[in-house]
Scaffold this motif. Structure first.
Motif, PDB file in Angstrom:
ATOM      1  N   ARG A 184       0.819  -1.206   0.000  1.00 41.07           N
ATOM      2  CA  ARG A 184       0.000   0.000   0.000  1.00 41.07           C
ATOM      3  C   ARG A 184       0.862   1.269   0.000  1.00 41.07           C
ATOM      4  O   ARG A 184       0.521   2.269  -0.646  1.00 41.07           O
ATOM      5  N   VAL A 185       1.988   1.222   0.726  1.00 39.46           N
ATOM      6  CA  VAL A 185       2.912   2.358   0.718  1.00 39.46           C
ATOM      7  C   VAL A 185       3.485   2.559  -0.690  1.00 39.46           C
ATOM      8  O   VAL A 185       3.546   3.679  -1.208  1.00 39.46           O
ATOM      9  N   ILE A 186       3.909   1.461  -1.318  1.00 39.90           N
ATOM     10  CA  ILE A 186       4.465   1.543  -2.671  1.00 39.90           C
ATOM     11  C   ILE A 186       3.412   2.048  -3.650  1.00 39.90           C
ATOM     12  O   ILE A 186       3.697   2.897  -4.507  1.00 39.90           O
ATOM     13  N   TRP A 187       2.187   1.548  -3.520  1.00 39.89           N
ATOM     14  CA  TRP A 187       1.098   2.032  -4.384  1.00 39.89           C
ATOM     15  C   TRP A 187       0.902   3.534  -4.194  1.00 39.89           C
ATOM     16  O   TRP A 187       0.697   4.290  -5.157  1.00 39.89           O
ATOM     17  N   GLY A 188       0.964   3.974  -2.930  1.00 43.48           N
ATOM     18  CA  GLY A 188       0.828   5.399  -2.646  1.00 43.48           C
ATOM     19  C   GLY A 188       1.932   6.218  -3.301  1.00 43.48           C
ATOM     20  O   GLY A 188       1.677   7.274  -3.888  1.00 43.48           O
ATOM     21  N   TYR A 189       3.173   5.737  -3.219  1.00 40.72           N
ATOM     22  CA  TYR A 189       4.268   6.431  -3.902  1.00 40.72           C
ATOM     23  C   TYR A 189       4.068   6.387  -5.414  1.00 40.72           C
ATOM     24  O   TYR A 189       4.446   7.325  -6.127  1.00 40.72           O
ATOM     25  N   GLY A 190       3.471   5.306  -5.910  1.00 38.22           N
ATOM     26  CA  GLY A 190       3.173   5.236  -7.341  1.00 38.22           C
ATOM     27  C   GLY A 190       2.219   6.332  -7.778  1.00 38.22           C
ATOM     28  O   GLY A 190       2.343   6.879  -8.886  1.00 38.22           O
ATOM     29  N   MET A 191       1.290   6.679  -6.906  1.00 40.13           N
ATOM     30  CA  MET A 191       0.362   7.777  -7.209  1.00 40.13           C
ATOM     31  C   MET A 191       1.092   9.118  -7.296  1.00 40.13           C
ATOM     32  O   MET A 191       0.580  10.071  -7.877  1.00 40.13           O
ATOM     33  N   GLU A 192       2.293   9.158  -6.725  1.00 39.67           N
ATOM     34  CA  GLU A 192       3.107  10.377  -6.768  1.00 39.67           C
ATOM     35  C   GLU A 192       4.273  10.259  -7.745  1.00 39.67           C
ATOM     36  O   GLU A 192       5.183  11.096  -7.735  1.00 39.67           O
ATOM     37  N   GLY A 193       4.273   9.198  -8.566  1.00 37.66           N
ATOM     38  CA  GLY A 193       5.266   9.133  -9.643  1.00 37.66           C
ATOM     39  C   GLY A 193       6.260   7.990  -9.609  1.00 37.66           C
ATOM     40  O   GLY A 193       7.045   7.820 -10.543  1.00 37.66           O
ATOM     41  N   LEU A 194       6.265   7.169  -8.538  1.00 35.99           N
ATOM     42  CA  LEU A 194       7.204   6.050  -8.483  1.00 35.99           C
ATOM     43  C   LEU A 194       6.879   5.017  -9.559  1.00 35.99           C
ATOM     44  O   LEU A 194       5.723   4.625  -9.718  1.00 35.99           O
ATOM     45  N   ARG A 195       7.899   4.553 -10.280  1.00 42.57           N
ATOM     46  CA  ARG A 195       7.749   3.420 -11.193  1.00 42.57           C
ATOM     47  C   ARG A 195       7.941   2.151 -10.379  1.00 42.57           C
ATOM     48  O   ARG A 195       9.011   1.926  -9.816  1.00 42.57           O
ATOM     49  N   PHE A 196       6.921   1.335 -10.307  1.00 36.94           N
ATOM     50  CA  PHE A 196       7.011   0.131  -9.482  1.00 36.94           C
ATOM     51  C   PHE A 196       6.285  -1.028 -10.145  1.00 36.94           C
ATOM     52  O   PHE A 196       5.397  -0.845 -10.980  1.00 36.94           O
ATOM     53  N   THR A 197       6.671  -2.228  -9.738  1.00 32.41           N
ATOM     54  CA  THR A 197       5.923  -3.450 -10.038  1.00 32.41           C
ATOM     55  C   THR A 197       5.945  -4.312  -8.790  1.00 32.41           C
ATOM     56  O   THR A 197       7.003  -4.528  -8.201  1.00 32.41           O
ATOM     57  N   LEU A 198       4.785  -4.793  -8.375  1.00 30.16           N
ATOM     58  CA  LEU A 198       4.687  -5.729  -7.264  1.00 30.16           C
ATOM     59  C   LEU A 198       4.467  -7.127  -7.834  1.00 30.16           C
ATOM     60  O   LEU A 198       3.615  -7.312  -8.707  1.00 30.16           O
ATOM     61  N   PHE A 199       5.256  -8.099  -7.358  1.00 27.58           N
ATOM     62  CA  PHE A 199       5.012  -9.470  -7.789  1.00 27.58           C
ATOM     63  C   PHE A 199       4.759 -10.350  -6.571  1.00 27.58           C
ATOM     64  O   PHE A 199       5.374 -10.171  -5.524  1.00 27.58           O
ATOM     65  N   ARG A 200       3.822 -11.282  -6.741  1.00 24.54           N
ATOM     66  CA  ARG A 200       3.408 -12.145  -5.639  1.00 24.54           C
ATOM     67  C   ARG A 200       3.707 -13.597  -5.984  1.00 24.54           C
ATOM     68  O   ARG A 200       2.951 -14.237  -6.723  1.00 24.54           O
ATOM     69  N   PRO A 201       4.802 -14.146  -5.470  1.00 20.23           N
ATOM     70  CA  PRO A 201       5.135 -15.551  -5.736  1.00 20.23           C
ATOM     71  C   PRO A 201       4.175 -16.489  -4.998  1.00 20.23           C
ATOM     72  O   PRO A 201       3.923 -16.305  -3.807  1.00 20.23           O
ATOM     73  N   PHE A 202       3.680 -17.482  -5.709  1.00 21.05           N
ATOM     74  CA  PHE A 202       2.830 -18.500  -5.094  1.00 21.05           C
ATOM     75  C   PHE A 202       3.635 -19.783  -4.928  1.00 21.05           C
ATOM     76  O   PHE A 202       3.820 -20.543  -5.871  1.00 21.05           O
ATOM     77  N   ASN A 203       4.151 -19.965  -3.718  1.00 23.58           N
ATOM     78  CA  ASN A 203       4.851 -21.197  -3.326  1.00 23.58           C
ATOM     79  C   ASN A 203       5.853 -21.666  -4.366  1.00 23.58           C
ATOM     80  O   ASN A 203       5.752 -22.774  -4.888  1.00 23.58           O
ATOM     81  N   TRP A 204       6.835 -20.808  -4.653  1.00 23.78           N
ATOM     82  CA  TRP A 204       7.911 -21.187  -5.563  1.00 23.78           C
ATOM     83  C   TRP A 204       8.760 -22.259  -4.896  1.00 23.78           C
ATOM     84  O   TRP A 204       9.118 -22.148  -3.725  1.00 23.78           O
ATOM     85  N   ILE A 205       9.086 -23.283  -5.662  1.00 22.01           N
ATOM     86  CA  ILE A 205       9.909 -24.377  -5.150  1.00 22.01           C
ATOM     87  C   ILE A 205      11.039 -24.667  -6.129  1.00 22.01           C
ATOM     88  O   ILE A 205      10.940 -24.358  -7.310  1.00 22.01           O
ATOM     89  N   GLY A 206      12.110 -25.258  -5.620  1.00 22.60           N
ATOM     90  CA  GLY A 206      13.237 -25.606  -6.469  1.00 22.60           C
ATOM     91  C   GLY A 206      14.479 -25.814  -5.628  1.00 22.60           C
ATOM     92  O   GLY A 206      14.451 -25.640  -4.403  1.00 22.60           O
ATOM     93  N   PRO A 207      15.581 -26.190  -6.262  1.00 27.14           N
ATOM     94  CA  PRO A 207      16.846 -26.345  -5.535  1.00 27.14           C
ATOM     95  C   PRO A 207      17.239 -25.041  -4.860  1.00 27.14           C
ATOM     96  O   PRO A 207      17.041 -23.959  -5.410  1.00 27.14           O
ATOM     97  N   GLY A 208      17.799 -25.147  -3.645  1.00 28.16           N
ATOM     98  CA  GLY A 208      18.281 -23.949  -2.959  1.00 28.16           C
ATOM     99  C   GLY A 208      17.208 -23.173  -2.219  1.00 28.16           C
ATOM    100  O   GLY A 208      17.437 -22.041  -1.811  1.00 28.16           O
ATOM    101  N   LEU A 209      16.016 -23.787  -2.018  1.00 28.67           N
ATOM    102  CA  LEU A 209      14.954 -23.065  -1.319  1.00 28.67           C
ATOM    103  C   LEU A 209      15.334 -22.810   0.133  1.00 28.67           C
ATOM    104  O   LEU A 209      15.215 -21.709   0.650  1.00 28.67           O
ATOM    105  N   ASP A 210      15.772 -23.849   0.814  1.00 27.11           N
ATOM    106  CA  ASP A 210      16.277 -23.748   2.182  1.00 27.11           C
ATOM    107  C   ASP A 210      17.391 -24.774   2.307  1.00 27.11           C
ATOM    108  O   ASP A 210      17.679 -25.506   1.368  1.00 27.11           O
ATOM    109  N   SER A 211      17.967 -24.868   3.475  1.00 24.32           N
ATOM    110  CA  SER A 211      19.013 -25.864   3.702  1.00 24.32           C
ATOM    111  C   SER A 211      18.408 -27.161   4.232  1.00 24.32           C
ATOM    112  O   SER A 211      17.650 -27.150   5.207  1.00 24.32           O
ATOM    113  N   ILE A 212      18.748 -28.295   3.612  1.00 27.27           N
ATOM    114  CA  ILE A 212      18.294 -29.568   4.174  1.00 27.27           C
ATOM    115  C   ILE A 212      19.154 -29.949   5.380  1.00 27.27           C
ATOM    116  O   ILE A 212      18.907 -30.948   6.030  1.00 27.27           O
TER     117      ILE A 212
END
Length: 348
Positions: free
Chosen positions: A158-186
């Motif tokens: 919401r803060v970033i969106w607010g700054y966007g209303m004042e000229g900030l170039r932004f993109t918000l991305f929402r990862p949905f449960n990304w998985i793969g090698p290197g996610l955490d340490s086994i």
């Protein structure tokens, strides 16, 4: 030739993104993190400029490089549910407070801010698919600190969106449960210390029981990291400024599986691979409660499926890697770690 600043460059998304950038573009990566073990040989690449540091301490380095670079990705965050419940203030201090000056510097120097929101912001939304423009965000009561991560991320959105209303170039991305090698340490056997796929993998290589919380019926839409990075690369490239002022879910609705299904599928794959088969055959699935596993401050959502229409249409992207192939890739990547992981003992 873009200059891309990645704070948290050694993290799961950070190191996969750096690898893709250096392999497929002429862009330069300027990265900060407290370690570089995941980066490996990337550290010595001529277009990788790595600095060992902490965003809460090395603030002058961060501001200088925000001024110097074209695209800013602040990927530093705590993203493990056990920490939300046990140390909520630590989550808020890093995920919101420490990142706010970075956002403000991006505003000051007129940079393209690509910020990692989270699928968690939707909370216990009851929509069949979570839509970034329409879905309500539903959280539990204050005595459920599990939601402080989602709340911190939503406030930053919401803060970033607010700054966007004042000229900030932004993109918000929402990862949905990304998985793969290197996610955490086994190599971290402590319960709740890592995310679910790595947690289950660690139990399998050590021949330990797999705990499924509250029956394991809760579902997640899992996304293989290569698909996620494909979308992220298109956001950073930002052809014709298509991603400016946008919010993108990045996930794979077709890989929607319950936690119990995930455990069974991982065990089935492990039993078919010689390096994992012996210990996998010793593993039993046992049920536990969320209170016993995470603490009384935990709540969960039963379904979390992304609406990705705008992500696909605007970015020319679609997820292509199915769940079975994603899990097989992870098991393959960790084959060389199996022997060491088997000797681990949880001393805590």
């Amino acid at each position: 030739m873009k200059k891309v600043l990645i704070l948290g460059v050694n993290g799961f998304i950070g190191h996969h993104l750096s690898k893709r950038i250096l392999e497929t573009t002429d862009w330069h990566v300027y990265g900060m993190d407290m370690q570089n073990d995941r980066l490996g040989d990337l550290v010595s690449h001529r277009r990788m400029h790595f600095f060992e540091g902490d965003i809460t301490i090395n603030k002058e380095w961060v501001e200088y490089h925000i001024r110097k670079c074209d695209v800013i990705l602040p990927l530093v965050a705590i993203a493990t549910p056990a920490t939300y419940v046990q140390q909520p203030l630590k989550v808020f201090e890093l995920d919101f407070e420490a990142n706010l000056p970075i956002v403000r510097s991006a505003v000051k120097y007129k940079k393209h801010l690509v910020f990692p929101s989270t699928s968690e912001v939707y909370g216990m939304c009851e929509d069949s698919e979570f839509d970034p423009a329409k879905s309500n965000m539903v959280y539990g009561p204050i005595n459920k600190p599990r939601w402080i991560y989602a709340c911190s991320k939503q406030l930053m959105d919401r803060v970033i969106w607010g700054y966007g209303m004042e000229g900030l170039r932004f993109t918000l991305f929402r990862p949905f449960n990304w998985i793969g090698p290197g996610l955490d340490s086994i190599y971290t056997p402590k319960e709740g210390s890592s995310r679910v796929v790595t947690q289950f993998l660690g139990h399998i290589v050590r021949g330990e029981p797999i705990n499924v919380v509250d029956g394991g019926a809760q579902k997640r839409a899992f996304t293989y990291v290569d698909d996620g990075i494909d979308a992220l690369m298109r956001i950073i490239d930002n052809k014709d400024c298509v991603a400016d002022g946008k919010i993108y879910n990045i996930g794979n609705p077709k890989n929607n599986h319950s936690i119990r299904e995930l455990a069974n599928q991982m065990l089935e794959i492990a039993r078919s691979i010689p390096e994992y088969a012996k210990t996998a055959n010793e593993v039993k699935i046992v049920e536990t409660t969320s209170g016993a596993y995470y603490g009384e401050g935990y709540q969960d959502v039963q379904n979390r499926v992304p609406a990705i229409d705008n992500t696909m249409t605007e970015l020319g992207w679609k997820p292509t890697i199915n769940m079975s192939d994603a899990l097989k890739n992870i098991f393959e990547a960790y084959r060389h770690d199996v022997e060491n992981a088997r000797h681990l003992v949880d001393k805590e």
